[in-house]
Write a protein that holds these residues in place. Structure first.
Motif, PDB file in Angstrom:
ATOM      1  N   GLU A 307       0.836  -1.195   0.000  1.00  0.00           N
ATOM      2  CA  GLU A 307       0.000   0.000   0.000  1.00  0.00           C
ATOM      3  C   GLU A 307       0.870   1.244   0.000  1.00  0.00           C
ATOM      4  OE1 GLU A 307      -3.469   2.062   2.788  1.00  0.00           O
ATOM      5  OE2 GLU A 307      -2.668   0.071   3.266  1.00  0.00           O
ATOM      6  N   LYS A 308       0.487   2.229  -0.777  1.00  0.00           N
ATOM      7  CA  LYS A 308       1.246   3.475  -0.837  1.00  0.00           C
ATOM      8  C   LYS A 308       0.954   4.326   0.394  1.00  0.00           C
ATOM      9  CE  LYS A 308       1.756   3.990  -5.845  1.00  0.00           C
ATOM     10  NZ  LYS A 308       1.517   4.864  -7.019  1.00  0.00           N
ATOM     11  N   THR A 309       2.029   4.841   0.974  1.00  0.00           N
ATOM     12  CA  THR A 309       1.907   5.712   2.142  1.00  0.00           C
ATOM     13  C   THR A 309       2.857   6.887   1.986  1.00  0.00           C
ATOM     14  OG1 THR A 309       3.576   4.433   3.346  1.00  0.00           O
ATOM     15  CG2 THR A 309       1.255   3.824   3.694  1.00  0.00           C
ATOM     16  N   LYS A 310       2.643   7.905   2.793  1.00  0.00           N
ATOM     17  CA  LYS A 310       3.528   9.061   2.804  1.00  0.00           C
ATOM     18  C   LYS A 310       4.670   8.762   3.769  1.00  0.00           C
ATOM     19  CE  LYS A 310       3.461  13.535   1.316  1.00  0.00           C
ATOM     20  NZ  LYS A 310       3.063  14.026  -0.004  1.00  0.00           N
ATOM     21  N   PHE A 311       5.890   8.665   3.247  1.00  0.00           N
ATOM     22  CA  PHE A 311       7.039   8.340   4.102  1.00  0.00           C
ATOM     23  C   PHE A 311       8.194   9.287   3.816  1.00  0.00           C
ATOM     24  CE2 PHE A 311       7.791   6.116   0.197  1.00  0.00           C
ATOM     25  CZ  PHE A 311       9.157   6.126   0.023  1.00  0.00           C
ATOM     26  N   SER A 312       9.194   9.258   4.708  1.00  0.00           N
ATOM     27  CA  SER A 312      10.347  10.140   4.564  1.00  0.00           C
ATOM     28  C   SER A 312      11.335   9.537   3.575  1.00  0.00           C
ATOM     29  CB  SER A 312      11.025  10.365   5.918  1.00  0.00           C
ATOM     30  OG  SER A 312      12.209  11.120   5.753  1.00  0.00           O
ATOM     31  N   LEU A 313      11.441  10.146   2.421  1.00  0.00           N
ATOM     32  CA  LEU A 313      12.387   9.691   1.404  1.00  0.00           C
ATOM     33  C   LEU A 313      13.818   9.950   1.861  1.00  0.00           C
ATOM     34  CD1 LEU A 313      12.050   8.465  -1.471  1.00  0.00           C
ATOM     35  CD2 LEU A 313      12.415  10.755  -2.367  1.00  0.00           C
ATOM     36  N   SER A 314      14.022  11.035   2.582  1.00  0.00           N
ATOM     37  CA  SER A 314      15.358  11.398   3.071  1.00  0.00           C
ATOM     38  C   SER A 314      15.890  10.336   4.029  1.00  0.00           C
ATOM     39  CB  SER A 314      15.308  12.761   3.769  1.00  0.00           C
ATOM     40  OG  SER A 314      14.797  13.753   2.915  1.00  0.00           O
ATOM     41  N   ASP A 315      15.058   9.924   4.998  1.00  0.00           N
ATOM     42  CA  ASP A 315      15.493   8.911   5.969  1.00  0.00           C
ATOM     43  C   ASP A 315      15.746   7.570   5.293  1.00  0.00           C
ATOM     44  OD1 ASP A 315      15.212  10.847   7.885  1.00  0.00           O
ATOM     45  OD2 ASP A 315      13.258  10.126   8.616  1.00  0.00           O
ATOM     46  N   ALA A 316      14.889   7.199   4.324  1.00  0.00           N
ATOM     47  CA  ALA A 316      15.060   5.930   3.631  1.00  0.00           C
ATOM     48  C   ALA A 316      16.382   5.902   2.864  1.00  0.00           C
ATOM     49  CB  ALA A 316      13.892   5.684   2.682  1.00  0.00           C
ATOM     50  N   LEU A 317      16.749   7.017   2.234  1.00  0.00           N
ATOM     51  CA  LEU A 317      17.991   7.069   1.472  1.00  0.00           C
ATOM     52  C   LEU A 317      19.206   7.004   2.392  1.00  0.00           C
ATOM     53  CD1 LEU A 317      19.436   7.316  -1.201  1.00  0.00           C
ATOM     54  CD2 LEU A 317      19.152   9.802  -1.093  1.00  0.00           C
ATOM     55  N   VAL A 318      19.131   7.692   3.532  1.00  0.00           N
ATOM     56  CA  VAL A 318      20.241   7.647   4.501  1.00  0.00           C
ATOM     57  C   VAL A 318      20.454   6.217   4.977  1.00  0.00           C
ATOM     58  CG1 VAL A 318      20.972   8.353   6.806  1.00  0.00           C
ATOM     59  CG2 VAL A 318      19.987  10.039   5.240  1.00  0.00           C
ATOM     60  N   ASP A 319      19.355   5.519   5.277  1.00  0.00           N
ATOM     61  CA  ASP A 319      19.465   4.131   5.737  1.00  0.00           C
ATOM     62  C   ASP A 319      20.070   3.230   4.671  1.00  0.00           C
ATOM     63  OD1 ASP A 319      18.299   4.926   8.090  1.00  0.00           O
ATOM     64  OD2 ASP A 319      16.279   4.219   7.559  1.00  0.00           O
ATOM     65  N   CYS A 320      19.745   3.485   3.406  1.00  0.00           N
ATOM     66  CA  CYS A 320      20.241   2.627   2.323  1.00  0.00           C
ATOM     67  C   CYS A 320      21.701   2.902   1.993  1.00  0.00           C
ATOM     68  CB  CYS A 320      19.387   2.810   1.072  1.00  0.00           C
ATOM     69  SG  CYS A 320      17.707   2.171   1.224  1.00  0.00           S
TER      70      CYS A 320
END
Length: 455
Positions: A307-320
């Motif tokens: 399901e599509k949700t509103k998430f932090s793209l910045s945090d996801a990129l830092v984690d990756c």
């Protein structure tokens, strides 16, 4: 995939039909307008050649005048009395002459009813025109509006004055086609009323484009209907292909897991060797490829699993980025990041993280030793932009969007050494497309690559 292909087919077919149909309609209307201008110019030339009127070219044709009138005899006058001796003449009339007269009535001479300059005898009576003459000093010396009711003398002079100052020889003024010519008396301007012809051309243009629009709409309905029938076998074949890929990928998981487990047991008994290490590498490579094939098969229709949700793209990129810093450091490579805070995206976070992993893995694998990898996430207007830049071995300069095609490799030998499957960037493209974005690759100097994602 099939829906997109069918949509492209419909668009291409309709564009082709639109171009051909409108070109034909436009050509016909241009021809009609050309004929209008040609006819009007011929009329103005005729009037100019006759000194401002139609002259005797047609109107004065005497072929239809009664012979008695031609001889100056009054038709109402009684014929002269015939002497009795002539009346008593018993000579029979010449039957052959009567026969010839009948033949002449049935077959009139060729010159009777013959057109002049392509027009009929009725043209002088149907044409509405007026003329204005200027003397050598530029003053109006004559104005003839006797052959038109819609224009009075003042209007005629006003029209002629504007045409006279325009220095044009011929053209349109409102609904009148004019021609300027020099005569012995000065400059004469002839205006011919083209109202009826212009209205006819305009009506034809409106009707033709209107009918073509309705026809195009009808063709669109037919193309949509028949395209469904045409693409049905393709859709079925594609569905079977996707099902085969999914089944084959799932079927490979079990033997790969067994091979990996057996390799681990062998290493426990005999220790790790170059052979067992090679087996593990190939198992990992096949496992990654099968997983990517499954993911690609699911994303081909532009849909995400979760399901599509509103998430932090910045945090996801830092984690990756963090897991790739160690392998990059082992190759003397540096990952520089410039990630703006609090950038959010509406999407499926798991697949977006998979996208980041693919792009970072590609950059670390194929960047040159002792180089820098730059990761930049920022916003521009209402767009979210991600760029991954790295130095490479010599590659083609310019657009490199072909690397997102399945199994495409810029350098087959180098990619084989790195263990790439040729599917990763295809998955990245599918993930971006499923999130309504666009991905591109470009090399400015042939020694570096920039992959750009825009949402």
């Amino acid at each position: 995939m099939i829906k997109k292909l069918r949509k492209k087919f419909i668009i291409a077919a309709m564009c082709a039909i639109l171009i051909v149909l409108e070109s034909i309609i436009l050509a016909v209307n241009i021809v009609n307008y050309h004929h209008l201008v040609e006819k009007a110019d011929t009329l103005t030339e005729w009037i100019v050649s006759e000194g401002g009127s139609f002259g005797d070219a047609i109107a004065g044709d005497s072929s239809g005048i009664d012979p008695g009138a031609q001889n100056g005899q009054n038709q109402n006058e009684q014929p002269p009395e015939v002497p009795d001796d002539l009346n008593s003449d018993t000579t029979p009339p010449d039957k052959s002459d009567g026969k010839n007269a009948t033949e002449e009535q049935k077959n009139p001479p060729d010159n009777i009813g013959k057109d002049h300059m392509g027009f009929s005898k009725e043209t002088p009576f149907e044409t509405r025109y007026f003329t204005v003459t200027f003397d050598s000093d530029g003053n109006m010396s004559d104005c003839d509006t006797g052959k038109i009711a819609a224009i009075d003398e003042d209007s005629a002079k006003e029209y002629a004055g504007e045409v006279y100052t325009s220095s044009k020889i011929t053209g349109f003024f409102d609904i009148y086609r004019y021609r300027v010519t020099e005569t012995e008396d000065g400059t004469m301007i002839v205006f011919v009323d083209c109202r009826q012809e212009i209205t006819t051309v305009k009506n034809f243009a409106v009707n033709s484009f209107g009918i073509s629009t309705l026809g195009l709409a009808a063709v669109f309905v037919l193309v949509v209907f028949f395209s469904k029938l045409v693409f049905r076998p393709v859709a079925e074949s594609y569905k079977k292909q996707k099902q085969f890929i999914t089944d084959a990928s799932h079927g490979l998981k079990t033997p790969l897991t067994i091979i990996d487990a057996n390799t681990e047991i062998i290493e426990m008994d005999n220790g790790e060797s170059q052979w067992t290490k090679s087996i593990r590498n190939q198992v990992h490579r096949l496992t990654t490829m099968t997983q990517q094939l499954i993911t690609l098969s699911k994303l081909d229709e532009g849909e995400v699993n979760g399901e599509k949700t509103k998430f932090s793209l910045s945090d996801a990129l830092v984690d990756c980025v963090q897991p790739f810093e160690t392998p990059a450091m082992m190759q003397n490579k540096t990952i520089e990041t410039d990630i703006a805070d609090e950038i959010r995206l509406n999407g499926e976070e798991k697949t977006i993280r998979q996208l980041f992993d693919i792009l970072l893995d590609n950059a670390v694998k194929y960047s040159t030793p002792d180089s820098t990898i730059r990761v930049h996430l920022y916003t521009k207007g209402n767009k979210v932009i991600l760029t991954v830049w790295n130095e490479t071995e010599p590659i083609p300069q310019g657009n490199l969007d072909q690397i997102f095609e399945r199994f495409y490799r810029l350098d087959e030998a180098r990619n084989s050494e790195k263990g790439g499957s040729g599917i990763g960037l295809s998955v990245a493209k599918a993930v971006v497309a499923a999130h309504k974005g666009k991905i591109s690759a470009f090399s400015e100097d042939g020694h570096s690559m920039l992959i750009k994602v825009v949402w």
